[in-house]
Design a protein around this motif. Structure first.
Motif, mmCIF file in Angstrom:
data_model
loop_
_atom_site.group_PDB
_atom_site.id
_atom_site.type_symbol
_atom_site.label_atom_id
_atom_site.label_comp_id
_atom_site.label_asym_id
_atom_site.label_seq_id
_atom_site.Cartn_x
_atom_site.Cartn_y
_atom_site.Cartn_z
ATOM 1 N N PRO B 61 19.949 115.478 -38.282
ATOM 2 C CA PRO B 61 21.354 115.170 -38.050
ATOM 3 C C PRO B 61 22.193 115.168 -39.325
ATOM 4 O O PRO B 61 23.421 115.222 -39.254
ATOM 5 N N ASP B 62 21.537 115.123 -40.498
ATOM 6 C CA ASP B 62 22.304 115.122 -41.740
ATOM 7 C C ASP B 62 22.938 116.482 -42.015
ATOM 8 O O ASP B 62 23.804 116.598 -42.887
ATOM 9 N N TRP B 64 24.997 118.012 -40.363
ATOM 10 C CA TRP B 64 26.449 118.023 -40.101
ATOM 11 C C TRP B 64 27.209 117.370 -41.238
ATOM 12 O O TRP B 64 28.308 117.811 -41.588
ATOM 13 N N THR B 65 26.585 116.345 -41.795
ATOM 14 C CA THR B 65 27.225 115.699 -42.937
ATOM 15 C C THR B 65 27.357 116.684 -44.094
ATOM 16 O O THR B 65 28.369 116.711 -44.811
ATOM 17 N N GLU B 68 30.152 118.975 -43.700
ATOM 18 C CA GLU B 68 31.411 118.323 -44.045
ATOM 19 C C GLU B 68 31.595 118.290 -45.560
ATOM 20 O O GLU B 68 32.660 118.646 -46.105
ATOM 21 N N LEU B 90 31.201 122.862 -37.212
ATOM 22 C CA LEU B 90 31.297 121.451 -36.824
ATOM 23 C C LEU B 90 32.104 121.300 -35.546
ATOM 24 O O LEU B 90 31.768 120.486 -34.673
#
Lengths: 1544, 302
Positions: B61-62, B64-65, B68, B90
């Motif tokens: 899940p990181d 997506w970070t 960003e 995203l």
């Protein structure tokens, strides 16, 4: 019709004012007319086909079935076509035209109908053209129906809408649907009444003509309004689009929606809406995802391949269809309740009072369904006119919500079906209890009314719901969905019906509804409906908000409802899975009966047998036995048709058949006469006769072949002669023969004579004959003559006027003729007849004009001449059994004799008159272990060649019963097992390597067959035979009847010793006899068995030595007669050795020592006070000598009230003594005062009982030490007066005292007296407690008392300090001579039943809690938990005590019906219960014996240490997999949730 | 605040990453954690991870970070294409996410599409009117567009709600100073001193603003704050020492010809002490410029 439609969008070419109410009414009317025309044809069609076309009913019914099936199916296809290809208007037009064409062809067919000449009843054969017309009618109408019905409602609804971008107001929609249903129902009603009436009244032509006209009107009406219709173009490929979604989603399954690998752009039609497919049912989104838009899309933005890439709209449509499915499914149950009960309603109505207020008019039972239609219609009208305005006024809302209405419908359905259930309950009760009175059928009306209302509510609401929730383009499908409900409901209902039927063994739903339990079925439906309410509420919650009007653009729903929706779908699937698996669990229990237990029915040793073979029907034989059983056996197979076990004191003296239909039994020494119905064994009458004294009892049933003359049954017993009417058992007259010294010997009644002769001896020296009139019982004449020698009392009657008796010296036969004026004697010396005469004995068989006399082990036949002259005609040297004589054809009389020769028996049937004529001579191989033939009964039958055939029923020495016919044993019954006296258990052989016991060599076909059978079973399709086969397979695979040891110790042998001295080994698995052996002894011919002991139980040598049992027997009945020991190999049943021990056997004491071959040492005490050691080996002697000082024994002299204890003294002295004989010395005696106490019961612990722990720890850390001693004797005494029957004394006179005596020291450890109590005492002694059962005279109830003994001397060990400081006595040797410090606790409870025997469960290690097994007076076995007889029970147990499992004290012990381990079976004549541990600690074997045998396995604390046989490993695996999957899924979900939370 | 150890760690990692020694993800994490601005490195290495499917999917899940982070770094480096790609991904993943919405708006901002960005921000604010970041973005946008008055307006609005945000106060103060609105700036600094009284920078800045405004009272107050700065820094603030000198001289000029009573008695002493301290410091650190200092001080009549 208040809606004002607005006109925008596509319909620019039309004007708003055109679209008025009229178009809709046109459509509705056209639809109604179509229905009217169609349904008017249906009811009479079968008549038409059969009468006019001469078809068979089956053929016609099949055609009609196909027709209706097609008619119901085509609308679905039509709907799809309408929605995706043609549009609605063309399809309706096409459909109605087609229907019209069909009707036309039918009418034509009727017009050219061949005229049947009614007078000659011959019709012209139908021409192919007519048939063509007929079949085209069927085809066309069903296709037409598909066109019309599919789209009509949707089309009507279309009229309310202007284009796809606006929305219809729900108010209008609801009104439309209401009126639609109203019109349809009205059409139904009219067609079923009016059109049918027209057809029957005016003939087919006119009837069909009306239909045709109506149809034509319908078509015309429809097309007239065509310029004004709103016609939508259909979405070109809507329905195929749905499938495209599925296919495309499947094909695109590799697409990872979350990945950036392919930059995915969702494909959507070129349009303004910026749409991304919603996130619910996300999998389907793959259908519209493309990774390469340039490749997959054409230049215009359309998909290259619609089966690979769909539009977002398609996907969303499909999703919405899936989403409404849960709501849709709620309608199924409702339809089930309202519509699918029709056939039952008809049945019910038929059984009710259907009269109406109109005299003579009964509503036909089939017509009650009309009320539902009426209710439906009326409710619709009322709803639209009254309820809606009221509601809108009250709620300030225009209408009730769709969900609310659906919910109301479903809720009302619960009410509806429950009223039906109540009505059925009342009706059934009344019908069963009051017989004729019938409940008024008007009581069905509440159901009908409520059913109509709920149907009206839900069907309209559902239609509206589907219509508004599904995309506009699918509205035709939407309107057919609710119809589909009905189809699903009928499917489900037939399924439920089958399931219920199977699960209840056809006891709920029967042909005669009074027999069945339709009300239960209705209650089941009620339960379903209730569940349905819950399900609906949940589904509707999950569905979230319905679409509100004016918001047709599909807004993406919030995530939460979407989740809930998904849950709803899942639940729906789960429900399906659950329902389909539910049947499987229904069928489990049925199979389990008989899987662990078995029950065998016996009758005992046969005393009398009467054949009943005259009728051509079932041939049977009526027998009475020594176990006081009267039974009817099937002559062909030996099965029991019926049997009755009379009481133990009700011994049967005679049995016969009267009037050809009653079985008459005489029992209780001639004081009880009963008649049983021959076919089914019901008791017809019972007469208790007066009896004054003990005497012989004689039963004489006249053999009257003429039914009109009913001769009385003559019964002599108790000093009275009674004449009893065979019809009702009334005593016609009785005659007193109770004079002093007078003994009646024979009651004779010559055929066709009204005089009865009663012959008796006065003081054994004077013969007296009374002649009695059989009608009145008056003594007509009395003759007497003194006989100087005196009679011995043995009489043989040879004919109707003569008897032969033996004089008191047993050397002279005296023939007495008594019919003449005077009694005449004629003496014949036996020595004249035979050479070597001795004491003679007259044998019992009744032979005419002949008698059999046994002299010096020889049987001689003596013929009685006309003058009373005797001559010997034959003699047999063997021990021979003979039957009574039997009349065969031509006034001849035959008899049978059976004698042994080697291993064969010879059956000979001879004529009495001519002993040289042998009618039958057969020799049959006979099992040696059956002993000799004891009794023979013969019966004749006429063979096909008109000669006489004979069948012989023989009773063997081991009590078995065999039927011989045509030189073979037709069947045999092991009746010896009805008199089991002692039982012990034995292990089976160990399974050796290389020896495969079970041969399971399946071919592939067998294997497949088996699996298909099982599948059938689980799908409830199995016929009864299949069920049997499945059970058999299960039995086979469980391997429970193997002849080897199993791991759990479930397979064992029960060794049973019977009264006949036969030993049987029964397998615990299926109860079959593994082997049987008859005891033999060299000293005496037939020793009687006394008891059984484990002789050798090899543990170390289990592989090479077989275990054996010791059978102790005795020659003769006296206790001082010499004993016989026999050692029997348990595996083979062979007698290893047997020995006469030359001394009597009083008591057998197994010692706790074994020798090197693991033979157990036994001491046998004889009457002289000596004890003898066995086995007689020096090794045994040396072992015994070592323990010589420590061997004690006791004996109880019950009659004298003395208990004596003995110790060993020295070897015997005397000439016969050997070194294994020892003398004893008396150590102590306990003498009970004979004037106040009499021993009635003594009991010790079972020597092989295992006690797991000596201490009992309560929750408050208090320790109680059990006083566990093997040397405890429980003695119960009562006052001598109270030893009789219950109630024979007053409470003051009787007292029950129980003692616990140490058998080594004679010390009385505990004494407890119960004043006013009485025996019999049934007790059980286990571990440190005794439970005994007796009668309390004061309370007039049975009582159970428990006494528990605890050791006080070790109680102080509880102190930890003492333990630490070494001041404990744990290591001190325990001796009986040390002064015991003990205390007892006891408690008494009432017990509601009388008891026959009590036993206690025993397990391998004694860890499992105990259960008392109580053999009740009803011959059943009740398992009572020991916790109920715990003396520590108090009224209000503290919390700690409750945790320990102590039950609050109640004054009586509960009898829970479920704890009868015999279920519904009875162990007739229950005498004893034996328990034996299995290897598995939780399980114990229980074997109960009486006349019947019963075996089961018990697990008193449930099977905590094993999985059941049918444990589903697959289920376990699936559960684990599912759990893992669930964990993974939840993890993934939570992960996702977290992510979305982060990125909110 | 970035501590010393963190800084060394960061530098070490940066060195390693720049020389291809691995530890890219750790470095990126650290950058994110410390909120330091290393846009170019982040962009370079972040993209390399994102372009490698294997590496990307291993992030879980990181992932997506990281998108960003890279997007922001790319915007910082004006490689708007990369940023757009990241944001697109995203957006696909989180179609309704506000966070992505912010990124989108940021991108618009980076492209210079001020109006669109403004609109996007206001839509986002409709959903969540209390989003600090968006408010700040609006301020930043106003500043970037060269509309300080608008920025002041936004900041004021923002500070009405988030009064404790001293960074905002400081920003506001600086804007005011840049617009020479000293009184308002002084007010802001007062707020800052109130909220963080031990931070010498605010005292110094406040003193300077006061000095700039001028007037006897303000000068006295300025001198006081200079003094407190010296107090707080332990006499290490050269600027404050100068300030005292300047204040002293200015006050002396203003009070020329006035009564003796009016004069600050302690002032000359403070002034000389500051001068001595200054001289001493110069002597130590920059002896070459001592003469310059002495002459300057002399010109201040000390």
């Amino acid at each position: 019709m208040d809606q004002e439609a607005l006109l925008v969008g596509k319909a620019t070419d039309q004007h708003p004012e055109k679209r008025t109410v009229s178009t809709i009414s046109c459509i509705l009317a056209s639809q109604a007319l179509e229905k009217l025309a169609y349904y008017g044809l249906v009811p009479n069609m079968i008549l038409y086909l059969t009468v006019e076309y001469g078809m068979g009913t089956t053929e016609a019914a099949n055609i009609l079935f196909l027709w209706s099936a097609a008619t119901n199916f085509f609308p679905l296809i039509g709907a799809f076509i309408a929605d995706s290809y043609t549009g609605r208007f063309p399809l309706i037009g096409f459909g109605s035209s087609t229907s019209l064409l069909g009707m036309l062809s039918l009418w034509l067919a009727a017009m050219i109908q061949p005229k049947c000449d009614k007078s000659i009843d011959v019709c012209q054969p139908t021409t192919p053209f007519q048939l063509l017309l007929l079949y085209s009618f069927f085809t066309l109408t069903s296709i037409g129906a598909g066109g019309v019905r599919s789209s009509c409602l949707a089309f009507a609804a279309d009229q309310l809408q202007l284009n796809s971008t606006t929305c219809i107001s729900t108010t209008a929609l609801e009104t439309l649907f209401n009126w639609y249903y109203f019109s349809v129902m009205l059409a139904y009603f009219l067609s079923e009444s009016l059109l049918v009436f027209v057809q029957t009244k005016y003939g087919w032509q006119i009837g069909f003509g009306v239909s045709l006209a109506v149809m034509a009107l319908s078509v015309a009406l429809f097309f007239v309004a065509s310029p004004f219709y709103v016609k939508f173009k259909c979405e070109p490929s809507l329905v195929s689009g749905l499938f495209q979604v599925l296919v495309a989603a499947f094909r695109n399954q590799h697409v990872d929606l979350a990945s950036e690998e392919h930059v995915i752009s969702y494909h959507h039609e070129t349009g303004p809406s910026f749409s991304i497919p919603s996130q619910k049912l996300r999998y389907l989104n793959k259908a519209c995802a493309t990774s390469n838009p340039r490749q997959d899309l054409t230049l215009t933005g359309n998909s290259q391949n619609p089966w690979k890439l769909c539009t977002v709209q398609q996907v969303e449509d499909f999703k919405s269809l899936v989403n409404v499915l849960p709501i849709w499914s709620t309608g199924i149950i409702l339809s089930l309740v309202t519509a699918c009960q029709a056939s039952f309603i008809v049945l019910q109505a038929k059984a009710m009072d259907r009269r109406t207020f109109i005299k003579g008019f009964e509503i036909p039972p089939g017509c009650y369904g009309v009320f539902m239609i009426i209710s439906f219609v009326v409710f619709l009208v009322i709803y639209d006119i009254v309820v809606v305005p009221l509601v809108s006024w009250a709620l300030r809302k225009p209408r009730l919500g769709v969900m609310v209405r659906m919910g109301a419908g479903i809720a009302i359905s619960v009410l509806c079906i429950s009223t039906l259930a109540i009505v059925e309950y009342v009706r059934r009760k009344r019908a069963r209890e009051e017989g004729g009175t019938m409940l008024s059928a008007m009581w069905l009306l509440p159901y009908m009314l409520l059913g109509g209302i709920s149907e009206a509510l839900i069907s309209i609401a559902q239609n509206e719901f589907f219509y508004s929730e599904l995309p506009k383009s699918m509205s035709s499908v939407a309107t057919t969905l609710s119809g589909l409900n009905m189809a699903a409901a009928s499917l489900v209902s037939s399924w439920i019906f089958t399931a219920v039927d199977t699960a209840t063994c056809r006891s709920w739903i029967t042909e005669d509804i009074n027999e069945g339990h339709l009300d239960y079925y209705y209650w089941l439906m009620t339960a379903f409906s209730l569940l349905n309410v819950v399900y609906f509420v949940w589904c509707s919650k999950a569905y979230g908000k319905c679409k509100t009007p004016f918001s047709l653009t599909r807004s993406v729903k919030k995530t939460k409802p979407a989740n809930a929706m998904a849950m709803a779908l899942r639940l729906y699937l789960l429900l399906l899975v659950f329902l389909s698996s539910a049947i499987v669990s229904f069928s489990l229990y049925e199979d389990q009966v008989g899987l662990m237990d078995w029950h065998q029915r016996y009758i005992g040793k046969v005393k009398h047998a009467v054949f009943h073979t005259q009728k051509t029907g079932r041939k049977r034989v009526i027998v009475s036995t020594e176990e006081n059983v009267v039974a009817s056996l099937d002559l062909r197979h030996g099965e029991i048709f019926w049997r009755h076990v009379l009481g133990t004191k009700d011994a049967i003296d005679g049995v016969d058949i009267a009037l050809g239909k009653y079985v008459i039994t005489l029992s209780s020494e001639g004081s009880m006469v009963r008649a049983w119905n021959l076919p089914d064994g019901q008791m017809v009458w019972e007469t208790s006769l007066h009896s004054a004294q003990h005497s012989k009892s004689l039963l004489s049933v006249p053999v009257n072949l003429k039914v009109d003359k009913d001769y009385p049954i003559l019964v002599f017993g108790g000093g009275y002669l009674h004449a009893v009417s065979p019809i009702d058992g009334e005593v016609l007259w009785k005659k007193d023969f109770t004079a002093e010294g007078f003994e009646v010997q024979r009651v004779l009644q010559p055929l066709e004579s009204s005089i009865i002769y009663v012959l008796g001896f006065l003081h054994s020296s004077e013969a007296i004959v009374y002649q009695i009139d059989s009608k009145s019982g008056e003594v007509v004449a009395e003759k007497s003559k003194a006989f100087p020698g005196g009679f011995s009392g043995e009489v043989a009657s040879v004919s109707n006027d003569k008897v032969v008796v033996l004089d008191s010296t047993r050397s002279i036969l005296v023939t007495i003729s008594f019919v003449d004026e005077e009694i005449s004697f004629q003496k014949t010396l036996i020595s004249d007849l035979v050479e070597d005469s001795g004491e003679a004995e007259i044998l019992s068989p009744l032979l005419s004009n002949m008698l059999a006399v046994k002299v010096n082990k020889r049987t001689i036949f003596v013929r009685v001449g006309d003058q009373g002259k005797l001559e010997m005609v034959d003699s047999l040297s063997d021990e021979t059994a003979m039957s009574d004589s039997l009349p065969v054809a031509d006034d001849q009389v035959a008899f049978a004799s059976v004698h042994h020769e080697g291993s064969k028996i010879h059956l000979t049937v001879k004529l009495v008159d001519d002993l040289d004529t042998v009618l039958l001579r057969e020799s049959i191989q006979m099992d040696q272990h059956r002993g000799r033939v004891d009794k023979v009964f013969i019966n004749n039958y006429i063979k096909t060649d008109r000669s006489n055939g004979f069948r012989a029923l023989i009773v063997m020495e081991d009590h078995s019963l065999l039927l011989l016919q045509q030189g073979a044993i037709v069947w045999s019954r092991e009746e010896g097992l009805a008199s089991v006296t002692d039982v012990t258990t034995a292990e089976l052989p160990v399974e050796k390597d290389g020896v495969s016991v079970a041969k399971v060599e399946h071919t592939l076909v067998d294997w497949l067959k088996g699996h298909i059978l099982k599948l059938k079973g689980s799908l409830l399709l199995a016929s009864p035979e299949d069920v049997v086969a499945i059970q058999e397979m299960r039995m086979k695979s469980s391997g429970r009847s193997k002849l080897t040891r199993d791991h759990n110790g479930f397979r064992k042998l029960f060794i049973a010793l019977t009264r006949a001295g036969k030993l049987y080994a029964l397998h615990t698995g299926d109860g079959r006899i593994v082997w049987s052996t008859l005891l033999k002894s060299p000293a005496c011919a037939r020793p009687s068995g006394i008891s059984l002991y484990q002789w050798q139980v090899p543990h170390h040598h289990a592989m090479d030595e077989n275990p054996s049992v010791l059978v102790v027997g005795r020659c003769g009945s006296d206790s001082s007669s010499p004993g016989v020991l026999s050692f029997v190999d348990v595996y083979t049943g062979k007698e290893i050795s047997s020995s006469d021990i030359g001394h009597s056997v009083v008591q057998v004491m197994p010692l706790p020592f074994t020798d090197s071959t693991e033979q157990r040492l036994h001491l046998i005490a004889d009457t002289d006070g000596h004890v003898h050691l066995y086995p007689k080996t020096s090794e045994a002697l040396s072992i015994f000598q070592r323990e010589f000082q420590n061997v004690y024994w006791y004996n109880v002299e019950g009659d004298d009230g003395i208990v004596r204890g003995h110790g060993m003294k020295s070897s015997c002295s005397g000439e016969t003594a050997d070194e294994y004989c020892f003398t004893t010395r008396e150590l102590w005696t306990v003498v009970f005062p004979s004037e106040s106490e009499k021993i009635i019961s003594t009991l010790t612990r079972k020597p092989n009982e295992v006690v797991h722990t000596q201490a009992k720890v309560s929750t408050d850390q208090d320790v109680l030490y059990k006083y566990v001693s093997r040397n405890l004797l429980f003695v119960a005494t009562v006052s001598p007066k109270g030893a009789g029957e219950i109630g024979s004394v007053t409470p003051e006179e009787s007292a029950l005292v129980v003692y616990l005596i140490d058998t080594v020291t004679g010390r009385i450890l505990h004494r407890l007296s119960h004043q006013g109590c009485q025996g019999p005492v049934h007790a059980v002694f286990s571990e440190n407690w005794v439970v005994y059962h007796y009668f309390n005279l004061r309370a007039h109830k049975y009582e159970v008392t428990v006494v528990e003994i605890y050791d006080q001397s070790r109680a102080e060990n509880k102190n930890v300090w003492k333990l630490v400081l070494g001041k404990h006595n744990l290591t001190a040797p325990i001796s009986s001579y040390s002064r015991p410090e003990m205390f007892t606790k006891s408690q008494s409870y009432f017990f509601p039943q009388s008891v026959k025997t009590i036993a206690v469960t025993s397990t391998a290690k004694g860890i499992t809690s105990k259960q008392l097994l109580i053999g009740t007076i009803g011959d059943q076995i009740l398992a009572l938990d020991k916790r109920f007889v715990d003396p520590r029970r108090t009224l209000n147990p503290s919390q700690a005590e409750k945790e320990e499992g102590i039950i609050p004290l109640t004054d009586s012990l509960p009898i829970i019906p479920q704890s009868y381990i015999t279920h519904s079976l009875k162990v007739e004549g229950l005498r004893g219960i034996v328990t034996a541990p299995a290897k598995l600690e939780s399980t114990t074997h229980v074997f109960a014996y009486g006349v019947d045998l019963f075996y089961t396995r018990l697990a008193p604390s449930k099977t905590y240490d094993s999985l059941t046989d049918d444990f589903s490993y697959a289920l376990l695996l699936i559960t684990i997999v599912a759990l893992v999957a669930a964990i993974y899924i939840t993890w993934a979900l939570s992960e996702k949730k977290e992510l979305s939370e982060k990125w909110r | 605040m970035v501590t010393k150890t963190e800084e060394t760690e960061l530098n070490q990692l940066e060195n390693q990453v720049e020389n291809g020694g691995g530890g890219v993800w750790e470095y990126l994490c650290l950058v994110r954690k410390l909120k330091v601005r290393r846009s170019e490195i982040v962009l370079k290495h972040g993209l390399s991870i994102l372009n490698d499917p294997g590496k990307r999917s291993s992030l879980g899940p990181d992932e997506w970070t990281l998108y960003e982070q890279v997007a922001i770094a790319a915007m910082d480096c004006q490689s708007l294409g990369a940023a757009q790609n990241c944001i697109k991904v995203l957006q696909k993943k989180f179609p309704e996410s506000k966070r992505v919405g912010k990124l989108e708006a940021l991108l618009l901002e980076a492209k210079g599409m001020w109006e669109e960005a403004e609109k996007a921000y206001s839509i986002l604010l409709e959903d969540n009117p209390l989003d600090q970041v968006i408010h700040k973005r609006k301020v930043a946008m106003a500043k970037a567009q060269g509309k300080p008055s608008l920025a002041i307006e936004h900041l004021n609005k923002y500070l009405e709600v988030f009064m404790a945000d001293h960074d905002a106060w400081r920003e506001l103060a600086e804007i005011y100073v840049s617009l020479q609105m000293y009184k308002q700036a002084a007010f802001c600094y007062e707020e800052l001193i109130l909220s963080q009284p031990t931070l010498p920078l605010y005292h110094l800045a406040y003193a300077e603003v006061l000095y700039t405004i001028g007037g006897q009272e303000n000068l006295i107050a300025a001198r006081k704050y200079y003094a407190s700065t010296i107090d707080l820094t332990g006499g290490k603030s050269t600027r404050a020492l100068f300030g005292i000198c300047l204040c002293g001289s200015a006050i002396a000029q203003l009070s020329k010809g006035r009564n003796k009573e009016d004069k600050d008695m302690a002032a000359p002493e403070l002034q000389s002490l500051a001068a001595t301290a200054l001289e001493k410091e110069y002597k130590q650190k920059a002896p070459a410029k001592l003469n310059l200092l002495s002459s300057a001080l002399r010109s201040l009549k000390l």
